[in-house]
Write a protein that holds these residues in place. Structure first.
Motif, PDB file in Angstrom:
ATOM      1  N   GLU A  55       4.820  37.391  24.443  1.00 12.37           N
ATOM      2  CA  GLU A  55       3.866  38.352  23.888  1.00 12.37           C
ATOM      3  C   GLU A  55       4.117  39.753  24.458  1.00 12.37           C
ATOM      4  O   GLU A  55       4.058  40.752  23.731  1.00 12.37           O
ATOM      5  CB  GLU A  55       2.429  37.909  24.155  1.00 12.37           C
ATOM      6  N   ILE A  56       4.419  39.844  25.738  1.00 11.89           N
ATOM      7  CA  ILE A  56       4.747  41.139  26.355  1.00 11.89           C
ATOM      8  C   ILE A  56       5.966  41.734  25.670  1.00 11.89           C
ATOM      9  O   ILE A  56       5.970  42.912  25.291  1.00 11.89           O
ATOM     10  CB  ILE A  56       4.989  40.973  27.879  1.00 11.89           C
ATOM     11  N   TYR A  57       6.984  40.927  25.475  1.00 17.60           N
ATOM     12  CA  TYR A  57       8.210  41.416  24.831  1.00 17.60           C
ATOM     13  C   TYR A  57       7.951  41.814  23.380  1.00 17.60           C
ATOM     14  O   TYR A  57       8.442  42.842  22.913  1.00 17.60           O
ATOM     15  CB  TYR A  57       9.310  40.357  24.918  1.00 17.60           C
ATOM     16  N   ARG A  58       7.150  41.026  22.679  1.00 17.70           N
ATOM     17  CA  ARG A  58       6.824  41.344  21.284  1.00 17.70           C
ATOM     18  C   ARG A  58       6.103  42.686  21.190  1.00 17.70           C
ATOM     19  O   ARG A  58       6.450  43.531  20.363  1.00 17.70           O
ATOM     20  CB  ARG A  58       5.952  40.238  20.679  1.00 17.70           C
ATOM     21  N   GLN A  59       5.119  42.893  22.068  1.00 17.03           N
ATOM     22  CA  GLN A  59       4.384  44.154  22.059  1.00 17.03           C
ATOM     23  C   GLN A  59       5.293  45.329  22.436  1.00 17.03           C
ATOM     24  O   GLN A  59       5.193  46.411  21.853  1.00 17.03           O
ATOM     25  CB  GLN A  59       3.180  44.088  23.002  1.00 17.03           C
ATOM     26  N   TYR A  60       6.199  45.096  23.377  1.00 22.72           N
ATOM     27  CA  TYR A  60       7.159  46.135  23.773  1.00 22.72           C
ATOM     28  C   TYR A  60       8.045  46.515  22.586  1.00 22.72           C
ATOM     29  O   TYR A  60       8.250  47.697  22.298  1.00 22.72           O
ATOM     30  CB  TYR A  60       8.005  45.631  24.945  1.00 22.72           C
ATOM     31  N   LYS A  61       8.553  45.502  21.888  1.00 20.89           N
ATOM     32  CA  LYS A  61       9.407  45.773  20.725  1.00 20.89           C
ATOM     33  C   LYS A  61       8.647  46.491  19.620  1.00 20.89           C
ATOM     34  O   LYS A  61       9.226  47.243  18.852  1.00 20.89           O
ATOM     35  CB  LYS A  61       9.983  44.461  20.184  1.00 20.89           C
ATOM     36  N   ASN A  62       7.346  46.269  19.537  1.00 26.09           N
ATOM     37  CA  ASN A  62       6.521  46.915  18.514  1.00 26.09           C
ATOM     38  C   ASN A  62       6.008  48.282  18.944  1.00 26.09           C
ATOM     39  O   ASN A  62       5.144  48.856  18.291  1.00 26.09           O
ATOM     40  CB  ASN A  62       5.355  46.006  18.118  1.00 26.09           C
ATOM     41  N   GLY A  63       6.507  48.789  20.081  1.00 28.33           N
ATOM     42  CA  GLY A  63       6.209  50.164  20.468  1.00 28.33           C
ATOM     43  C   GLY A  63       5.156  50.365  21.534  1.00 28.33           C
ATOM     44  O   GLY A  63       4.800  51.510  21.820  1.00 28.33           O
ATOM     45  N   SER A  64       4.647  49.304  22.134  1.00 24.29           N
ATOM     46  CA  SER A  64       3.661  49.487  23.206  1.00 24.29           C
ATOM     47  C   SER A  64       4.307  50.187  24.388  1.00 24.29           C
ATOM     48  O   SER A  64       5.456  49.921  24.739  1.00 24.29           O
ATOM     49  CB  SER A  64       3.109  48.144  23.671  1.00 24.29           C
ATOM     50  N   LYS A  65       3.576  51.100  24.980  1.00 25.42           N
ATOM     51  CA  LYS A  65       4.052  51.833  26.154  1.00 25.42           C
ATOM     52  C   LYS A  65       3.903  50.962  27.401  1.00 25.42           C
ATOM     53  O   LYS A  65       3.081  50.058  27.452  1.00 25.42           O
ATOM     54  CB  LYS A  65       3.240  53.109  26.343  1.00 25.42           C
ATOM     55  N   MET A  66       4.702  51.278  28.418  1.00 22.55           N
ATOM     56  CA  MET A  66       4.676  50.526  29.672  1.00 22.55           C
ATOM     57  C   MET A  66       3.267  50.517  30.276  1.00 22.55           C
ATOM     58  O   MET A  66       2.790  49.479  30.733  1.00 22.55           O
ATOM     59  CB  MET A  66       5.681  51.136  30.654  1.00 22.55           C
ATOM     60  N   VAL A  67       2.602  51.660  30.250  1.00 20.76           N
ATOM     61  CA  VAL A  67       1.241  51.767  30.821  1.00 20.76           C
ATOM     62  C   VAL A  67       0.287  50.821  30.097  1.00 20.76           C
ATOM     63  O   VAL A  67      -0.558  50.170  30.731  1.00 20.76           O
ATOM     64  CB  VAL A  67       0.737  53.221  30.737  1.00 20.76           C
ATOM     65  N   GLU A  68       0.409  50.722  28.790  1.00 20.34           N
ATOM     66  CA  GLU A  68      -0.448  49.816  28.017  1.00 20.34           C
ATOM     67  C   GLU A  68      -0.207  48.360  28.407  1.00 20.34           C
ATOM     68  O   GLU A  68      -1.154  47.590  28.561  1.00 20.34           O
ATOM     69  CB  GLU A  68      -0.199  50.003  26.513  1.00 20.34           C
ATOM     70  N   LEU A  69       1.051  48.000  28.565  1.00 21.27           N
ATOM     71  CA  LEU A  69       1.386  46.624  28.940  1.00 21.27           C
ATOM     72  C   LEU A  69       0.869  46.300  30.342  1.00 21.27           C
ATOM     73  O   LEU A  69       0.348  45.213  30.575  1.00 21.27           O
ATOM     74  CB  LEU A  69       2.897  46.402  28.855  1.00 21.27           C
ATOM     75  N   ILE A  70       1.004  47.250  31.246  1.00 19.19           N
ATOM     76  CA  ILE A  70       0.512  47.060  32.620  1.00 19.19           C
ATOM     77  C   ILE A  70      -0.991  46.809  32.606  1.00 19.19           C
ATOM     78  O   ILE A  70      -1.494  45.893  33.263  1.00 19.19           O
ATOM     79  CB  ILE A  70       0.860  48.285  33.494  1.00 19.19           C
ATOM     80  N   GLN A  71      -1.716  47.611  31.841  1.00 20.24           N
ATOM     81  CA  GLN A  71      -3.174  47.483  31.786  1.00 20.24           C
ATOM     82  C   GLN A  71      -3.606  46.214  31.049  1.00 20.24           C
ATOM     83  O   GLN A  71      -4.548  45.543  31.455  1.00 20.24           O
ATOM     84  CB  GLN A  71      -3.794  48.712  31.119  1.00 20.24           C
ATOM     85  N   THR A  72      -2.927  45.883  29.986  1.00 21.45           N
ATOM     86  CA  THR A  72      -3.289  44.709  29.192  1.00 21.45           C
ATOM     87  C   THR A  72      -3.066  43.411  29.958  1.00 21.45           C
ATOM     88  O   THR A  72      -3.908  42.518  29.943  1.00 21.45           O
ATOM     89  CB  THR A  72      -2.471  44.663  27.882  1.00 21.45           C
ATOM     90  N   PHE A  73      -1.912  43.308  30.638  1.00 24.43           N
ATOM     91  CA  PHE A  73      -1.535  42.046  31.273  1.00 24.43           C
ATOM     92  C   PHE A  73      -1.769  42.029  32.782  1.00 24.43           C
ATOM     93  O   PHE A  73      -1.504  41.020  33.428  1.00 24.43           O
ATOM     94  CB  PHE A  73      -0.079  41.715  30.942  1.00 24.43           C
ATOM     95  N   HIS A  74      -2.249  43.136  33.331  1.00 20.70           N
ATOM     96  CA  HIS A  74      -2.571  43.216  34.760  1.00 20.70           C
ATOM     97  C   HIS A  74      -1.379  42.832  35.641  1.00 20.70           C
ATOM     98  O   HIS A  74      -1.507  42.043  36.573  1.00 20.70           O
ATOM     99  CB  HIS A  74      -3.786  42.346  35.096  1.00 20.70           C
ATOM    100  N   LEU A  75      -0.226  43.386  35.290  1.00 18.20           N
ATOM    101  CA  LEU A  75       0.996  43.148  36.061  1.00 18.20           C
ATOM    102  C   LEU A  75       1.566  44.488  36.513  1.00 18.20           C
ATOM    103  O   LEU A  75       1.249  45.533  35.941  1.00 18.20           O
ATOM    104  CB  LEU A  75       2.040  42.416  35.206  1.00 18.20           C
ATOM    105  N   SER A  76       2.432  44.445  37.515  1.00 14.37           N
ATOM    106  CA  SER A  76       3.076  45.673  37.989  1.00 14.37           C
ATOM    107  C   SER A  76       4.147  46.106  36.995  1.00 14.37           C
ATOM    108  O   SER A  76       4.636  45.322  36.172  1.00 14.37           O
ATOM    109  CB  SER A  76       3.711  45.432  39.356  1.00 14.37           C
TER     110      SER A  76
END
Length: 96
Positions: A55-76
């Motif tokens: 899901e992280i990779y899918r969102q990344y491929k669809n244009g999600s920014k790193m900051v969004e992924l960090i906040q969404t998944f609570h990872l570094s």
């Protein structure tokens, strides 16, 4: 792990052999290596992490920014980058 009496579960000849080494004490007998489950296989943790990482990779491929992924998944940021890198590698290997 449960306690079992050797005379109830072992053949008499094997019990006699074991008594040459140890008597009246508890001994742990590990599972065979090929029978051991891998990390997270029995409780589903491995599957959950694989789904999350996809899901992280899918969102990344669809244009999600790193900051969004960090906040969404609570990872570094480092963890997100590793997940993306591994999934990119798998995707490129799958197309070969």
């Amino acid at each position: 792990m449960s306690y079992k009496n050797g005379k109830d579960v072992l053949p008499p000849s094997l019990l006699k052999q074991l008594q040459e080494y140890i008597q009246g004490e508890i001994i742990y007998i590990p599972k065979r290596e090929k029978k051991r489950a891998g990390w997270g296989e029995n409780n589903g943790a491995r599957l959950l992490l694989e789904r999350r990482n996809k899901e992280i990779y899918r969102q990344y491929k669809n244009g999600s920014k790193m900051v969004e992924l960090i906040q969404t998944f609570h990872l570094s940021e480092d963890s997100i980058r590793k997940i993306i890198g591994k999934n990119k590698e798998r995707a490129s290997n799958a197309t070969r």
